[in-house]
Design a protein around this motif. Structure first.
Motif, PDB file in Angstrom:
ATOM      1  N   TYR A 145       5.642  13.948  10.570  1.00 49.21           N
ATOM      2  CA  TYR A 145       4.547  13.147  11.119  1.00 49.21           C
ATOM      3  C   TYR A 145       4.862  12.784  12.566  1.00 49.21           C
TER       4      TYR A 145
ATOM      5  N   ILE B  46       4.016   9.522  14.901  1.00 45.69           N
ATOM      6  CA  ILE B  46       3.454   8.172  14.930  1.00 45.69           C
ATOM      7  C   ILE B  46       3.627   7.624  16.346  1.00 45.69           C
TER       8      ILE B  46
ATOM      9  N   SER C  72      -4.846  11.863  11.974  1.00 46.87           N
ATOM     10  CA  SER C  72      -4.599  12.344  10.614  1.00 46.87           C
ATOM     11  C   SER C  72      -5.277  11.451   9.575  1.00 46.87           C
TER      12      SER C  72
ATOM     13  N   GLU D 126      -4.710  11.591   6.451  1.00 45.92           N
ATOM     14  CA  GLU D 126      -3.646  11.201   5.518  1.00 45.92           C
ATOM     15  C   GLU D 126      -2.953   9.930   5.993  1.00 45.92           C
ATOM     16  N   LEU D 127      -2.574   9.880   7.273  1.00 50.26           N
ATOM     17  CA  LEU D 127      -1.879   8.709   7.794  1.00 50.26           C
ATOM     18  C   LEU D 127      -2.800   7.497   7.879  1.00 50.26           C
TER      19      LEU D 127
ATOM     20  N   ILE E 235      -2.921   5.874   4.566  1.00 52.29           N
ATOM     21  CA  ILE E 235      -1.709   5.106   4.296  1.00 52.29           C
ATOM     22  C   ILE E 235      -1.764   3.769   5.024  1.00 52.29           C
ATOM     23  N   VAL E 236      -2.250   3.788   6.273  1.00 52.63           N
ATOM     24  CA  VAL E 236      -2.398   2.551   7.043  1.00 52.63           C
ATOM     25  C   VAL E 236      -3.318   1.575   6.319  1.00 52.63           C
TER      26      VAL E 236
ATOM     27  N   PRO F 270       0.448  16.120  11.247  1.00 56.39           N
ATOM     28  CA  PRO F 270      -0.294  14.860  11.098  1.00 56.39           C
ATOM     29  C   PRO F 270       0.169  13.840  12.140  1.00 56.39           C
TER      30      PRO F 270
ATOM     31  N   ILE G 156      -0.856   9.943  14.284  1.00 54.47           N
ATOM     32  CA  ILE G 156      -1.655   8.728  14.321  1.00 54.47           C
ATOM     33  C   ILE G 156      -1.266   7.910  15.551  1.00 54.47           C
TER      34      ILE G 156
ATOM     35  N   THR H 174       4.348  -0.727  12.550  1.00 53.67           N
ATOM     36  CA  THR H 174       4.833   0.639  12.385  1.00 53.67           C
ATOM     37  C   THR H 174       5.986   0.684  11.393  1.00 53.67           C
TER      38      THR H 174
ATOM     39  N   LEU I 175       4.555   0.750   8.046  1.00 54.76           N
ATOM     40  CA  LEU I 175       4.018   2.083   7.769  1.00 54.76           C
ATOM     41  C   LEU I 175       5.128   3.040   7.358  1.00 54.76           C
TER      42      LEU I 175
ATOM     43  N   ILE J  49       5.552   5.164   3.894  1.00 51.76           N
ATOM     44  CA  ILE J  49       5.731   6.619   3.876  1.00 51.76           C
ATOM     45  C   ILE J  49       7.004   6.976   3.095  1.00 51.76           C
TER      46      ILE J  49
END
Length: 227
Positions: free
Chosen positions: A55, A57, A121, A123-124, A127-128, A187, A189, A216, A219, A223
């Protein structure tokens, strides 16, 4: 004390971090490797195929350009557009200029000129959304981020960017990160804590940056639980 706490948590999670860590690490060089001309274009850009993160970020501060977003709020970039790629209409010498005629647009060889948003993303973002209630310093907003090497402080221009293009905040890195990440299927973000809002006269405060870092961290913990 907060920073020391995060370092300990990183160690427990088995994570490591480099500031501005990027593809130049594959070349065993520094972050200005390309600018310094140490490598050819082919050598530099082929390195990303070996630099294969799970990922990307990107987190930091941004200036809000919406009346609904305040200092310490966080904006999650569902997409990002380049605010320094501009087309202007022809005017003869001496006829002045009209910012209302300036249009954000992307120029791609062999394609019709048009504005091309780069998406974050899904997906991300999902999750957020699972951890957004852990953020206690303001609201979480999802939407478009404007990105480019420019520092805008003219309120009328900022309002236009918000009303015409739906931009929530402005920063300088997101468009490059989203563009490259999407090209290589990684991915990505963009997480931006709001440091100021010129329209609302909320002055710049760099100290809010720690709040994006804290978010973060949450996050990353979420993950990690997935693996």
């Amino acid at each position: 004390m907060i920073v020391k706490q995060y370092i300990k948590e990183f160690e427990k999670m088995g994570l490591g971090m480099f500031v501005h860590f990027g593809i130049y690490s594959v070349l065993e060089s520094g972050e200005w490797a390309k600018t310094a001309g140490k490598f050819t274009e082919e050598e530099y850009y082929s390195a990303i195929e070996k630099f294969n993160p799970d990922y990307i970020i990107n987190q930091g501060c941004a200036g809000a350009i919406s009346r609904d977003i305040h200092k310490s709020d966080i904006v999650i970039g569902t997409d990002c557009i380049n605010i320094t790629s501009i087309n202007t209409k022809f005017k003869e010498e001496g006829k002045g200029y009209n910012l209302d005629d300036w249009e954000l647009i992307n120029f791609v060889a062999g394609e019709k000129d048009r504005l091309i948003p780069q998406n974050g993303s899904k997906e991300l973002i999902e999750i957020v959304q699972k951890i957004e209630n852990k953020y206690q310093y303001g609201k979480i907003h999802y939407g478009r981020i404007g990105s480019g090497d420019i520092w805008n402080s003219e309120c009328d221009w900022l309002i236009k960017m918000n009303e015409k293009y739906g931009i929530l905040c402005e920063e300088m890195e997101g468009i490059a990160i989203y563009t490259v990440a999407n090209q290589y299927g990684i991915p990505a973000i963009d997480i931006r804590v709001i440091s100021d809002n010129e329209i609302l006269k909320e002055e710049y405060d760099r100290n809010v940056s720690i709040r994006a870092q804290e978010f973060t961290m949450n996050l990353l913990k979420e993950i990690k639980e997935m693996f």
